[in-house]
Design a protein around this motif. Structure first.
Motif, PDB file in Angstrom:
ATOM      1  N   GLY A 352      -9.205   1.058   1.228  1.00 45.88           N
ATOM      2  CA  GLY A 352      -7.994   1.987   0.902  1.00 45.88           C
ATOM      3  C   GLY A 352      -7.184   1.657  -0.088  1.00 45.88           C
ATOM      4  N   THR A 353      -7.044   0.459  -0.530  1.00 45.53           N
ATOM      5  CA  THR A 353      -6.355   0.079  -1.832  1.00 45.53           C
ATOM      6  C   THR A 353      -6.912   1.026  -3.141  1.00 45.53           C
ATOM      7  N   PHE A 354      -8.380   0.925  -3.158  1.00 44.90           N
ATOM      8  CA  PHE A 354      -8.481   1.606  -4.434  1.00 44.90           C
ATOM      9  C   PHE A 354      -9.715   2.782  -4.266  1.00 44.90           C
ATOM     10  N   GLY A 393      -4.128   4.014   2.781  1.00 40.61           N
ATOM     11  CA  GLY A 393      -4.638   3.941   1.360  1.00 40.61           C
ATOM     12  C   GLY A 393      -4.157   4.984   0.361  1.00 40.61           C
ATOM     13  N   MET A 394      -3.608   5.929   0.917  1.00 40.77           N
ATOM     14  CA  MET A 394      -3.356   7.082  -0.172  1.00 40.77           C
ATOM     15  C   MET A 394      -1.917   6.774  -0.757  1.00 40.77           C
ATOM     16  N   SER A 396      -1.129   3.120  -1.069  1.00 36.98           N
ATOM     17  CA  SER A 396      -1.176   1.828  -1.344  1.00 36.98           C
ATOM     18  C   SER A 396      -1.663   1.439  -2.716  1.00 36.98           C
ATOM     19  N   VAL A 399      -4.364   2.032  -6.399  1.00 37.37           N
ATOM     20  CA  VAL A 399      -4.728   3.596  -6.358  1.00 37.37           C
ATOM     21  C   VAL A 399      -4.381   4.369  -5.228  1.00 37.37           C
ATOM     22  N   GLY A 400      -3.201   5.125  -5.335  1.00 43.17           N
ATOM     23  CA  GLY A 400      -2.743   5.607  -4.210  1.00 43.17           C
ATOM     24  C   GLY A 400      -2.376   7.109  -4.675  1.00 43.17           C
TER      25      GLY A 400
END
Ligand code: NA
Ligand code: NA
Lengths: 451, 184, 313
Positions: A352-354, A393-394, A396, A399-400
């Motif tokens: 989710g980070t990217f 993830g959205m 973080s 890429v959020g």
């Protein structure tokens, strides 16, 4: 000759290379799914001792048949009617400015408290989330209304942007939710049950967000000064202003809970009702209606192309038997069901980070689903867990997607500052996950009592 | 739902207005997609609320019609979304690369994507021509899926063309401008 | 060699464990391990039931399990087995399907190797009103077991409503519909119709759904003579009856569960159409049947009535 597992691993490597080369996620899945099916079928046929020519021709035939067949299957699924219709409803509410009413009502009651504007933003986001399936739409619409207001009252930039970005993610958890629809279709769960399962966690998470804001301004009052107090007349006006939109929300959700509407019917009803209200309040111009139609087409295209990608990709994954091997591997680990859940959640948080939420969902489900099923996890409950991790993830780094949206509304706030404002909300989500794992009933109570 | 693909903030919103091709794409999308969306929503509401719940006389084949309307709407949306940047891309890697290499990469992605989409369009048409043999019809009215395969084929063909055109524009201007659907 | 089977049914479905379980074991045992099956359930090789026949023809899987009514133009004559007639159970109806197969149905399977063809019975009406007399059908919003029987419901005075089985539970509980043709296995978990249904109506003229398991012809031809002979001996009527028995067993198990859980059935009442009433219902259905045959004639299938008679001797 290669084993089908080798073909599978090769396919996954190709998928990552293509993603890195900025092929769209959907197209990467379609292309890898197509050539992967071709190759896997061919290798399977060769293993049976068929002549190379026949193996190759059967590979092509299978891959081509899936390419068109799955595309049509995804586009002609009756249950997927909810996608354009809920998008339409959300866009109508957004473009016609109905969502402002929600924020103003929350403002009237919370604005005079310390940090109250940020809390009102969360409440407004939660309300708008009940009309829109997208976290982006929630962040954009509420951000445009709430951010200027918070800056007027000299809120800390980090707190203000963080509240909008985090509040926006509620669009994914509170029904309707694009992510849940896709999860339901790919796991053959009921869309209605998933929607119901998201309501209580959605409200709880909103409260946790508000709690996090209160905690911050309690420790550092300068972060969110109190706004103006609204008098009784203003409060009443604000409530009346929010009435139409809350009516739509109430009717569609109650309709689904009592079983009066299926999700498809609720979406059509909600869209028509929102349209009628916007028209009656003279908030729709011809131009705005055009915009709504075009935005609906654009968002429909996002979801359906990626679903087509998943539909073409899944047969390839099944052929390679990688999901089966993953299940065997994970269930053999001496960490128990909870340990495996922890591993799955950590992998999701990392991805989710990217990765973008919906993309991540379709990319991972073909492998994760068999694991969940094999371990006997309730798939509705697991869906809610997955949705919350996707929300993390959205917001973080690096890429959020919600952070980028907030940045586009407040271009002068540095990215680092926004991310700094986010982490308290991120921990609220972790807390929410723990609650869900300890008390699964938070998610399961409503779907189990609904009709 | 996910409204825009570019995770980059849409900063350059002072881009020149849509070109000739985009203007026509918008017009056609509005005329066809807007109509289908309206009919689909109304049919769904009328069939459920009025015909079924109130009058107990559901429209025969309404589900068939809704499915076919959905296929049509999806088909029309997909090439349109290609111009509005609706198709999710992952930009982490390319943002770390030098500009020229990143551009070259995108160029390859558009060209290869376009070529594959052309194959896909051809195969959809092929599948359409076989639909009768495989019994691909709606369940109540037995309406053939054949024309809808052709429509999907046409729209994927258009999608392919848009990818190639994007590549061409990238080569000339060094950037791929998308059609903006912002307010104002 | 491994033969792949694509099924749209969920993994643990009893057709997979019982019918295909038996088929796979026997294949493996009698071929000395040379032949085996590999099942891909839950649409793993392709989503949904609609394209199952196509997937067999194109070799997406070696065999596919599908439902005839999803491709009605391919199996019009087979689908006549859906109509109520002289059969009451899946086993009876499947047996008659195979009695009539050579003379009337075989040409619908020219392009594939037919492995199994069986029915499942819609033999109980779940209802919010007592439908144990012909007159009670008048005006009832009723979901048929198969869409093609709509004219029959109309001839009984009922209002046919199309609804996927997944929505029927909700429909009954909210009054969107009054009744639905179901099988006994819908009454107990996982479907749990006993939670929302005041009446279960027995001894109704039974509607059926027809399922097929077909094999890609080229793939079949590619096997050795012995392997083909083995498949021939294990498929057809033999395997189909295994499937039908599995469906009937599921009904029996559900009936047992209903008897064992009186607390679950406390809000439900099992009512029975008397044989006399049933005869009246069947007599009144004749107009609907004739309408269906007329529609067949209009599509160029002149002998529909003859096939129906053969299926219901
Ligand atoms: Na939502
Ligand atoms: Na992220």
């Amino acid at each position: 000759m290669m084993s089908v597992e080798t073909v599978g691993v090769l396919g996954l490597v190709c998928l990552f290379v293509m993603l890195a080369m900025r092929f769209s996620v959907a197209l990467s899945m379609i292309i890898v799914g197509f050539f992967g099916t071709l190759l896997a079928t061919q290798q399977k046929m060769l293993a049976l001792g068929l002549p190379a020519e026949r193996a190759a021709s059967q590979g092509w035939k299978t891959a081509l048949s899936n390419l068109s067949g799955e595309t049509f299957e995804a586009a002609s699924n009756y249950n997927l009617l909810v996608i354009p219709l809920f998008i339409l409803m959300g866009n109508l509410a957004g473009v016609s400015g109905m969502s402002n009413g929600l924020f103003r009502a929350a403002y009237a009651f919370l604005g005079h408290l310390r940090g109250g504007l940020a809390s009102a933003t969360i409440a407004g986001c939660a309300g708008f989330a009940a009309l829109s399936g997208s976290s982006l739409a929630a962040a954009v619409t509420m951000g445009r209304v709430a951010l200027p207001e918070m800056r007027r009252f000299r809120y800390d930039d980090g707190l203000a942007t963080g509240a909008v970005a985090a509040g926006g993610t509620l669009g994914f958890l509170i029904p309707p939710s694009g992510g849940m629809i896709i999860y339901a279709i790919l796991t053959e769960q009921s869309i209605g049950q998933l929607f119901m399962a998201g309501i209580i966690p959605g409200i709880l998470l909103s409260l946790l967000f508000i709690g996090v804001i209160s905690l911050q301004v309690w420790r550092r009052p300068g972060l969110g000064p109190a706004g103006a107090r609204s008098d009784l007349a203003e409060k009443r006006r604000a409530l009346i202003g929010a009435a139409p939109i809350t009516t739509v929300i109430g009717l569609t959700i109650a309709g689904m809970y009592t079983g009066f509407f299926t999700p498809v019917e609720a979406s059509a009803f909600g869209a028509v009702l929102t349209f009628a209200i916007a028209l009656a309040e003279r908030k729709l111009s011809w131009r705005k209606m055009h915009l709504v139609a075009l935005q609906t087409m654009s968002a429909t295209s996002t979801i359906f192309l990626i679903l087509i990608g998943a539909f073409v990709f899944i047969p390839f994954m099944s052929l390679t038997e990688i999901p089966t091997r993953m299940v065997e591997f994970l269930t053999a680990l001496p960490i128990g069901s909870l340990g495996i859940l922890a591993v799955v959640i950590l992998v999701y948080i990392f991805l989710g980070t990217f990765l973008e939420g919906i993309a991540m969902l379709v990319l991972t489900l073909p492998v994760v689903m068999p694991i969940a099923a094999a371990l006997g996890w309730d798939l509705v409950w697991f869906g809610i867990v997955v949705v919350i991790v996707l929300e993390m993830g959205m917001i973080s780094p690096p890429v959020g997607i919600n952070v980028f949206i907030v940045k586009s509304i407040a271009p002068d706030v540095p990215m680092l500052r926004i991310f700094a404002g986010i982490w308290p909300f991120w921990f609220a989500m972790i807390l929410m996950l723990v609650l869900l794992i300890v008390f699964p009933q938070i998610a399961l109570f409503l779907p189990q009592t609904m009709f | 739902m996910a409204r825009t693909a570019t995770s980059r903030p849409p900063a350059a919103e002072t881009a020149p207005g849509p070109g000739f091709f985009d203007r026509w794409l918008v017009r056609i999308a509005l005329a066809t997609g807007g109509t289908v969306l309206t009919v689909m929503t109304l049919l769904c509401v009328v069939n459920v609320l009025i015909m079924r719940k109130l009058l107990a006389a559901p429209i025969v084949g309404a589900e068939d019609a809704l499915i076919l309307l959905l296929v049509t709407f999806v088909a029309l949306s997909i090439p349109f979304g290609a111009r509005t940047g609706a198709h999710i891309e992952i930009e982490v890697v390319s943002e770390m690369l030098p500009r020229r290499i990143a551009l070259g990469q995108q160029l390859v992605a558009r060209l290869a994507g376009g070529a594959f989409l052309a194959l896909m369009a051809w195969q959809l048409a092929e599948a359409g021509s076989q639909a009768a043999r495989f019994g691909e019809v709606t369940q109540q009215l037995e309406l053939s899926y054949e024309p809808f395969y052709y429509l999907l084929a046409l729209c994927f063909g258009l999608f392919a063309a848009i990818q190639i055109a994007d590549a061409w524009r990238m080569m000339r201007t060094g950037a791929a401008d998308m059609l903006s659907l912002e307010e104002e | 060699e491994q033969l792949t089977i694509a099924s749209f049914l969920p993994g643990p479905h009893h057709l997979h464990t019982r019918m295909l379980g038996w088929f796979g074991e026997e294949l493996e045992k009698q071929s000395g391990g040379e032949l085996s099956i590999q099942l891909f359930p839950g649409g793993q090789l392709g989503a949904g039931p609609v394209q199952q026949y196509k997937r067999a023809l194109e070799g997406v899987a070696d065999m596919t399990l599908g439902v005839s009514a999803y491709t009605p133009t391919v199996f019009p004559k087979t689908m006549l087995a859906i109509l109520p007639g002289s059969s009451n159970t899946a086993v009876e109806s499947t047996g008659r399907l195979w009695d009539a197969y050579e003379a009337h149905l075989a040409d619908e399977y020219d392009e594939v190797k037919l492995i199994a063809l069986m029915t499942v019975a819609g033999n109980v009406i779940s209802s919010t009103r007592d439908l144990s007399t012909l007159d009670a059908f008048a005006g009832a919003k009723l979901v048929p077991y198969a869409a093609m029987t709509q004219p029959i419901l109309e001839s009984l005075g009922a209002v046919p409503v199309q609804m996927p089985i997944t929505d029927v539970y909700t429909g009954l509980s909210t009054g969107t519909i009054d009744a639905a043709y179901t099988s006994y296995s819908n009454i107990t978990p996982p479907w749990n119709f006993w939670d929302v249904t005041p009446y279960f109506v027995e001894n109704v003229p039974v509607q059926f759904a027809v399922l097929f398991l077909v094999m890609n012809k080229e793939r079949y031809q590619s096997l050795s003579d012995e392997q083909r002979a083995l498949i021939d001996s294990l498929s057809g009527r033999v395997l189909s009856m295994k499937g039908a028995e599995s469906f009937d067993l599921a009904d029996t198990l559900s009936k047992q569960q209903m008897a064992d859980n009186p607390d679950k059935m406390k809000n439900s009442q099992v009512v029975r159409i008397t044989d006399d009433e049933r005869a009246r219902v069947i007599a009144r259905s004749q107009d609907g049947l004739q309408a269906i045959f007329a529609a067949y004639r209009a599509k160029g299938i002149a002998d529909a009535e003859a096939v129906y008679q053969a299926l219901n001797p």
